[in-house]
Design an enzyme around this catalytic site. Sequence first.
Site, mmCIF file in Angstrom:
data_model
loop_
_atom_site.group_PDB
_atom_site.id
_atom_site.type_symbol
_atom_site.label_atom_id
_atom_site.label_comp_id
_atom_site.label_asym_id
_atom_site.label_seq_id
_atom_site.Cartn_x
_atom_site.Cartn_y
_atom_site.Cartn_z
ATOM 1 N N HIS A 177 -36.962 -0.705 49.001
ATOM 2 C CA HIS A 177 -36.587 -0.778 50.427
ATOM 3 C C HIS A 177 -34.916 -1.057 50.360
ATOM 4 O O HIS A 177 -34.416 -1.894 49.410
ATOM 5 C CB HIS A 177 -36.814 -1.649 51.364
ATOM 6 C CG HIS A 177 -38.343 -1.503 51.780
ATOM 7 N ND1 HIS A 177 -39.305 -2.551 51.996
ATOM 8 C CD2 HIS A 177 -38.704 -0.238 52.544
ATOM 9 C CE1 HIS A 177 -40.303 -1.974 52.558
ATOM 10 N NE2 HIS A 177 -39.893 -0.647 52.859
ATOM 11 N N CYS A 275 -37.075 -9.880 54.356
ATOM 12 C CA CYS A 275 -38.120 -9.021 54.579
ATOM 13 C C CYS A 275 -39.296 -9.846 55.772
ATOM 14 O O CYS A 275 -39.695 -9.162 56.465
ATOM 15 C CB CYS A 275 -39.232 -8.843 53.303
ATOM 16 S SG CYS A 275 -38.439 -8.199 52.147
#
Length: 282
Positions: A177, A275
């Site tokens: 990511h 996250c």
Amino acid sequence: MTTTSPARRTERLARRLHLLMCRPEHFTVSYEINPWMDAATPVDPARALAQWERLRAELQRLGHEVDVVPAVPGLPDMVYAANGALVAAQGSVGVRFAHPERGGEAEAYARWLEEHGLGPVHRPAHVNEGEGDLLVVGEHLLGGYGFRTEPAAHREVEEVLGRPVTSLRLVDPRFYHLDTALTVLDDDPAHPDVAYFPGAFDEASRQVLQELFPQALRTDEDTARVLGMNAVSDGRHVVLSPRAQRYAQQLEQRGYVPVPVDLSELLRGGGGAKCCVLVLRR
Ligand code: ARG
């Protein structure tokens, strides 16, 4: 407009953030969708909860407002709230996960946002994993692709929000990511600042980053491989892994205040501090 060199700014001002988090009540590693996950090694649920509580307390202590979306049984990765949406000043974009294991999270987040005045939430046609791959830096919207979010989703987000997305290609599976490869240190359009690990990007994307942010802080592999880049910044305080010591020093030299929070148990799912939070921008 006078802009100060990001590398030389000394007085860093914190912005108050409105964040959404999800308690890891059902957190476990029962499937493997990134190289950090090992379903054979059991996680310690109490430890994961305690570390998450510590993160929330730290963010509140820094003055940020934290809302909590109820955890849904059977969705162990829901703790990674960054993947729940992109909530920008121009609108809210929902998510569509690359892996079916996480599919159920999309509606849980979209509904929470709509019920809390942050709708309407656009239900995307293309795979996009929210703020994991879509990062707001001042006037810029950066979009990661290569592992999860599809390039077509960047175009979709451009249409919904009416602002251009700069696509950056991720090439190292450990940094799947964008938020595992790049930290948004300062979101202020007058002096945007980022840090990134160049090795996570292809050559063309490194070039793009170099042009957009010539003064950016470049980090090393040792920082990236403890998920150091996955940090939450309010423009002054940077909440990061205590293992990212070199990064903490670099941030201090740049005028930031590193705030280490240990999330070793949540790292087993492949996520760090960033996250675990979704920034709500309206
Ligand atoms: N296990 C999750 C996944 O692989 C971790 C997500 C981490 N989130 C993030 N924003 N990088 O999808």
